[in-house]
Write a protein that holds these residues in place. Structure first.
Motif, PDB file in Angstrom:
ATOM      1  N   TRP A  33      -1.329   5.553   1.248  1.00 60.68           N
ATOM      2  CA  TRP A  33      -0.637   6.325   0.232  1.00 60.68           C
ATOM      3  C   TRP A  33      -1.641   7.220  -0.485  1.00 60.68           C
ATOM      4  CZ3 TRP A  33       4.410   4.776  -2.306  1.00 60.68           C
ATOM      5  CH2 TRP A  33       5.206   4.021  -1.428  1.00 60.68           C
ATOM      6  N   THR A  67      13.186  11.220  -8.031  1.00 58.85           N
ATOM      7  CA  THR A  67      13.045  11.321  -6.582  1.00 58.85           C
ATOM      8  C   THR A  67      12.582  12.707  -6.138  1.00 58.85           C
ATOM      9  OG1 THR A  67      15.405  11.875  -6.387  1.00 58.85           O
ATOM     10  CG2 THR A  67      14.798   9.567  -6.093  1.00 58.85           C
ATOM     11  N   VAL A  81       7.339  16.507  -2.144  1.00 57.02           N
ATOM     12  CA  VAL A  81       7.388  15.076  -1.873  1.00 57.02           C
ATOM     13  C   VAL A  81       8.726  14.731  -1.226  1.00 57.02           C
ATOM     14  CG1 VAL A  81       7.459  12.775  -2.907  1.00 57.02           C
ATOM     15  CG2 VAL A  81       5.833  14.482  -3.750  1.00 57.02           C
ATOM     16  N   ALA A  83      11.129  11.945  -0.582  1.00 55.64           N
ATOM     17  CA  ALA A  83      11.258  10.682  -1.311  1.00 55.64           C
ATOM     18  C   ALA A  83      11.890   9.553  -0.505  1.00 55.64           C
ATOM     19  CB  ALA A  83      12.073  10.898  -2.588  1.00 55.64           C
ATOM     20  N   LEU A  85      11.534   6.750   1.937  1.00 58.71           N
ATOM     21  CA  LEU A  85      10.397   5.966   2.426  1.00 58.71           C
ATOM     22  C   LEU A  85      10.866   5.022   3.527  1.00 58.71           C
ATOM     23  CD1 LEU A  85       8.863   5.009  -1.048  1.00 58.71           C
ATOM     24  CD2 LEU A  85       8.407   7.038   0.335  1.00 58.71           C
ATOM     25  N   LEU A 103      11.898   6.645  -3.521  1.00 62.72           N
ATOM     26  CA  LEU A 103      11.038   6.547  -4.692  1.00 62.72           C
ATOM     27  C   LEU A 103      11.900   6.257  -5.913  1.00 62.72           C
ATOM     28  CD1 LEU A 103       8.578   9.541  -4.141  1.00 62.72           C
ATOM     29  CD2 LEU A 103       8.018   7.095  -4.033  1.00 62.72           C
ATOM     30  N   TYR A 107       9.311   1.590  -5.476  1.00 61.73           N
ATOM     31  CA  TYR A 107       8.013   2.104  -5.900  1.00 61.73           C
ATOM     32  C   TYR A 107       8.223   3.147  -7.002  1.00 61.73           C
ATOM     33  CZ  TYR A 107       6.691   0.048  -1.415  1.00 61.73           C
ATOM     34  OH  TYR A 107       6.504  -0.812  -0.367  1.00 61.73           O
ATOM     35  N   THR A 110       8.984   9.964  -9.450  1.00 60.50           N
ATOM     36  CA  THR A 110       8.289  11.234  -9.606  1.00 60.50           C
ATOM     37  C   THR A 110       8.260  11.771 -11.033  1.00 60.50           C
ATOM     38  OG1 THR A 110      10.342  12.408  -9.093  1.00 60.50           O
ATOM     39  CG2 THR A 110       8.856  11.914  -7.245  1.00 60.50           C
ATOM     40  N   VAL A 117       2.509   8.458  -2.876  1.00 58.93           N
ATOM     41  CA  VAL A 117       3.457   8.485  -1.761  1.00 58.93           C
ATOM     42  C   VAL A 117       2.700   8.328  -0.446  1.00 58.93           C
ATOM     43  CG1 VAL A 117       5.103   9.945  -2.980  1.00 58.93           C
ATOM     44  CG2 VAL A 117       3.353  11.006  -1.571  1.00 58.93           C
ATOM     45  N   ASN A 121       4.751  11.583   3.961  1.00 58.55           N
ATOM     46  CA  ASN A 121       5.896  12.073   3.198  1.00 58.55           C
ATOM     47  C   ASN A 121       5.613  13.380   2.458  1.00 58.55           C
ATOM     48  OD1 ASN A 121       6.682   9.187   3.705  1.00 58.55           O
ATOM     49  ND2 ASN A 121       8.439   9.809   2.479  1.00 58.55           N
TER      50      ASN A 121
END
Length: 330
Positions: A33, A67, A81, A83, A85, A103, A107, A110, A117, A121
């Motif tokens: 990450w 997100t 990003v 989001a 995952l 996200l 975890y 944003t 991340v 991603n």
């Protein structure tokens, strides 16, 4: 670092659980990450659902919301990003991974000065898009792209009905549908939102539930119970209702007789793939279309922005900025 977190959940008063606070950078949750210094992050109804206790277990609180984000990676490159995952080693469509998450669900999200991340991603941000515009893509515009072109498989010249003009996904569907050569019709209870939908590209706007001039090839449905019956009645035989939300309630009458007798398709979507995120950005750059940004505010104004989102006082996206002065988009 400054964060916007869900610290409590209340189905009736979701905004009571929002906290803006400085917290220590938690560091990478897993190997591979990387940190992204956030420049802009957009709000979504997903944030409100998390505050209501839907999709975010209480034992994961406090949780950083959000997100959507655009920012810079450790090498200073501008990135978006993605989001969604998927689990390490997953191949293909990330949204189909049974163990996938978003996200802000498992975890931290944003709505913070920094988000961690998986390196896979990250998508390079095109310089033609502003930070605020880029931050709109990973949820609303990605979802709309998938609904229109993957779920409903629409092509130029086809007609799509977008229910609930004004919402983030609905507005994105208008912008992308018009740019792709679709005939775009919309509905809204609000006359001002119908007028705004016409300004941003809709060909026609109707009151919610109003009889249409003819049946359509597909419906983009994010409202749910309040519009579901109208969505099914609006479809031509063999048409598709593409579903990505149910802001008015998720338990409408199914009307299965209509679905099977007219060979209708009901297809759900949760955001989209990384490849689709690349594609929607390329589409915007190639066509000159741009996300509709209602307002740009500082990260510290997240509670007020979430209140506007919850109240429906938005057409397009609300974007929060980090490290730059707030300004209203032209």
């Amino acid at each position: 670092m400054m964060t916007v977190r869900a610290t409590a959940q209340d189905a009736r008063d979701p905004l009571s659980g929002v906290t803006v606070a400085d917290v220590a950078d938690p560091g990478p949750p897993e190997a591979g990450w990387v940190p992204v210094d956030v420049r802009a992050a957009a709000l979504n109804h997903h944030d409100l659902w998390s505050l209501r206790g839907v999709g975010l277990p209480a034992d994961r609180l406090p949780m950083v919301l959000g997100t959507d984000a655009a920012g810079t990676d450790p090498d200073g490159r501008a990135v978006l990003v993605h989001a969604v995952l998927s689990t390490p080693g997953w191949e293909g469509d990330e949204t189909l991974d049974p163990a996938r998450t978003l996200l802000s669900e498992r975890y931290p999200g944003t709505l913070a000065e920094r988000v961690w991340v998986p390196a896979r991603n990250l998508v390079p941000k095109h310089p033609d898009l502003t930070w605020a515009e880029a931050a709109c893509l990973p949820t609303a515009y990605l979802t709309a792209y998938r609904l229109l072109f993957t779920a409903a498989a629409l092509r130029p010249g086809r007609t799509v009905l977008v229910q609930g003009a004004g919402g983030g996904v609905a507005t994105a569907a208008i912008v992308l549908g018009r740019a792709a050569g679709l005939r775009v019709w919309v509905t809204s209870r609000d006359e001002a939102k119908r007028a705004r939908a016409l300004e941003i590209g809709a060909h026609a706007a109707f009151a919610t539930g109003e009889r249409l001039p003819e049946q359509v090839d597909a419906v983009v449905e994010t409202v749910g119970e309040a519009t579901w019956g109208h969505s099914l009645r609006a479809l031509r035989p063999g048409g598709t209702v593409a579903v990505a939300g149910a802001t008015s309630g998720a338990m409408p009458p199914a009307d299965l007789n209509r679905i099977f007798f007219r060979s209708l398709r009901v297809v759900g979507a949760t955001m989209g793939t990384r490849d689709e995120l690349v594609a929607v950005q390329e589409m915007l750059v190639a066509t000159g279309a741009r996300p509709v940004v209602d307002d740009v505010l500082p990260l510290s104004a997240a509670p007020q922005a979430l209140a506007r989102l919850a109240g429906g006082d938005v057409v397009g996206k609300l974007v929060l900025t980090v490290g730059a002065p707030a300004r209203r988009e032209p």
